[in-house]
Scaffold this motif. Structure first.
Motif: not given
Length: 317
Positions: A174, A216, A219-224, A235-236, A238
């Motif tokens: 991720r 966007d 961001l849809g991959y919800q990267p760590q 990180t962080d 969003p």
């Protein structure tokens, strides 16, 4: 030569300082997995000895490198790829299809860069561009996957900064290697609030709607974690994405408000600088204004040029 500056991250990822212009500005990343390796971005021709020294320090043989992946072909990211490939006998270059022709025959890249910088400054910054043989180039399509010894990566075409830009998703971990699409985040601006980030709107292909859409999409991959060329791991996602999108909207407002000014370059630059100073102070940055100007001055100039180029395209459309 001096020992390369390395920063080791989780999941076999190492940032190598390419020493472009100064330390801490641009990183290439080495991904090591199951005895094989890949580079993501290379810096300039001058960076290549540092990249090879990094392999040695990491204990990676040159013939264990399978890929040299270029996020896009701006020369601070890709200028050293041809020279590096000469030293990596098994590597293939993985490039966006819009960028690949310019790495196979860099004549236009060289001419365009010399027109901007002049020949002497171009040589100082970038050295000699070495063409990559066409039979060692792999071009990507959107959504394509590639395996490094069983470790899967997905390529996303992410325009907005450049039309020849793709970002690379490390699916199992991720993480995303974002090139310039997810902006710039220099470690000198880190505070207790975390990383500080700014968009890069350099000429000539900046497009605000495409850039927001690309952010966007990532961001849809919800990267760590995100691995930026300028500069490495953040990180962080969003929070950083919201800051980028807010600034892009503000940049557009600034640019349009000065569309017809006699000296729109100076006006746009001044407003962008004021915005960044305000955001940095809110972020808890205590560096003096003079140091902030040193760190962001080149980006301020390039962003201003990019906004003007975008304004001119918008006027013609």
């Amino acid at each position: 030569m001096e020992r390369p500056r390395l920063q080791r991250h989780p999941d076999g990822i190492t940032a190598v300082d390419t020493e472009y212009m100064h330390s801490g500005l641009a990183a290439a990343h080495v991904i090591a997995h199951a005895g094989r390796a890949a580079f993501v971005d290379t810096g300039t021709t001058h960076s290549v000895p540092r990249l090879l020294a990094a392999l040695e320090e990491l204990g990676i043989a040159r013939d264990a490198v399978d890929y040299v992946i270029l996020t896009h072909v701006h020369l601070d990211h890709a200028g050293g790829a041809g020279r590096l490939m000469q030293a990596l006998p098994r590597a293939r270059a993985v490039i966006h299809p819009r960028g690949a022709p310019h790495m196979i025959d860099p004549t236009k890249l060289i001419a365009g860069s010399m027109a901007v910088y002049g020949e002497a400054r171009y040589r100082e910054l970038y050295g000699e561009l070495v063409p990559i043989p066409a039979d060692r180039v792999v071009t990507t399509h959107d959504g394509q996957r590639l395996s490094l010894a069983g470790r899967e990566f997905e390529f996303l075409h992410t325009p907005g900064h450049a039309l020849h830009h793709h970002s690379i998703v490390d699916l199992a971990h991720r993480s995303i290697f974002t090139g310039d699409t997810f902006g710039l985040s220099y470690r000198e601006f880190d505070t207790e609030s975390g990383a500080f980030i700014v968009p890069t709107t350099t000429p000539t292909q900046f497009d605000p709607e495409q850039l927001v859409a690309s952010i966007d999409r990532m961001l849809g991959y919800q990267p760590q974690a995100l691995y930026l060329t300028h500069y490495s791991r953040v990180t962080d996602a969003p929070r950083l994405a919201e800051s980028l999108k807010l600034q892009i909207r503000q940049f557009v407002t600034i640019a349009r408000s000065h569309r017809d000014d006699a000296n729109r370059h100076a006006a746009i630059s001044a407003d962008m600088r004021a915005l960044w100073l305000e955001l940095l102070r809110r972020h808890g940055c205590t560096l003096p204004d003079e140091r902030i100007d040193e760190l962001l001055g080149t980006d301020l100039e390039l962003n201003t040029q990019g906004l003007i180029a975008w304004l001119d395209r918008e006027r013609r459309s």
